[in-house]
Design an enzyme around this catalytic site. Structure first.
Site, PDB file in Angstrom:
ATOM      1  N   GLU A   1       0.811  -1.232  -0.049  1.00 32.40           N
ATOM      2  CA  GLU A   1      -0.084  -0.150  -0.023  1.00 32.40           C
ATOM      3  C   GLU A   1       0.934   1.286   0.006  1.00 32.40           C
ATOM      4  O   GLU A   1       0.274   2.500  -0.106  1.00 32.40           O
ATOM      5  CB  GLU A   1      -0.915   0.031   1.320  1.00 32.40           C
ATOM      6  N   CYS A   2       2.154   1.181   0.002  1.00 27.01           N
ATOM      7  CA  CYS A   2       3.011   2.449   0.391  1.00 27.01           C
ATOM      8  C   CYS A   2       3.778   2.709  -1.003  1.00 27.01           C
ATOM      9  O   CYS A   2       4.594   1.753  -1.327  1.00 27.01           O
ATOM     10  CB  CYS A   2       4.106   2.095   1.377  1.00 27.01           C
ATOM     11  N   GLY A   3       3.763   3.666  -1.483  1.00 30.70           N
ATOM     12  CA  GLY A   3       4.383   4.097  -2.777  1.00 30.70           C
ATOM     13  C   GLY A   3       5.978   3.946  -2.621  1.00 30.70           C
ATOM     14  O   GLY A   3       6.541   3.559  -3.523  1.00 30.70           O
TER      15      GLY A   3
ATOM     16  N   ARG B   1       6.515   0.416  -2.703  1.00 29.72           N
ATOM     17  CA  ARG B   1       6.610  -0.131  -3.975  1.00 29.72           C
ATOM     18  C   ARG B   1       7.655   0.335  -4.905  1.00 29.72           C
ATOM     19  O   ARG B   1       8.256  -0.425  -5.809  1.00 29.72           O
ATOM     20  CB  ARG B   1       5.335   0.400  -4.871  1.00 29.72           C
TER      21      ARG B   1
END
Length: 139
Positions: A9-11, A14
């Site tokens: 969920e974390c940019g 990712r």
């Protein structure tokens, strides 16, 4: 071998995973929000990365404020115990490689842990360039 403690969920998380994979590695991915932490695991990671629990505390988009963990008087032991109950309190991603262990924020910090990098030019998810056409870091 590369291990990434990842939150999809974390940019930033990712971006780090993509950099690792685009450099040709197949990392072990540990989705710690689902798996949780053990005290030994956290203490080992923090020691290897030279972090205190307070330095590794995620203060935004987490329950840190609601749990009263932002006050300077809160002990590292109390923060650690809260991290065990609420895995999201640990800032991410944490990456382990043969070059060490780091909290990879901003995401290009992961380059310090890799023997080989993705081909340049290379951009993060938001378009920010981190490697030029020659594969050198953009400062």
């Amino acid at each position: 071998m590369i291990v990434i403690y990842h939150n999809p969920e974390c940019g930033t998380s990712r971006n780090v995973l993509k950099i690792i994979e685009d450099a040709g590695y197949q990392p072990t991915i540990i989705e710690y929000i689902e798996e949780g932490w053990t005290q030994g695991q956290l203490l080992g990671l923090f020691a290897a990365a030279n972090l205190t629990p307070r330095e590794a505390l995620r203060t935004t988009k987490s329950p840190a404020k609601e749990l009263g963990l932002l006050d300077e008087s809160v002990s590292d032991e109390s923060i650690l115990q809260a991290m065990l109950k609420h895995p999201v309190l640990v800032n991410r991603p944490i990456v382990c490689s043969n070059k060490g262990v780091k909290l990879c924020r901003p995401s290009e910090v992961v380059l310090d842990l890799l023997d080989k990098w993705p081909a340049g030019p290379y951009n993060k998810e938001d378009g920010e360039q981190i490697l030029d056409a020659l594969g050198k870091r953009v400062v």
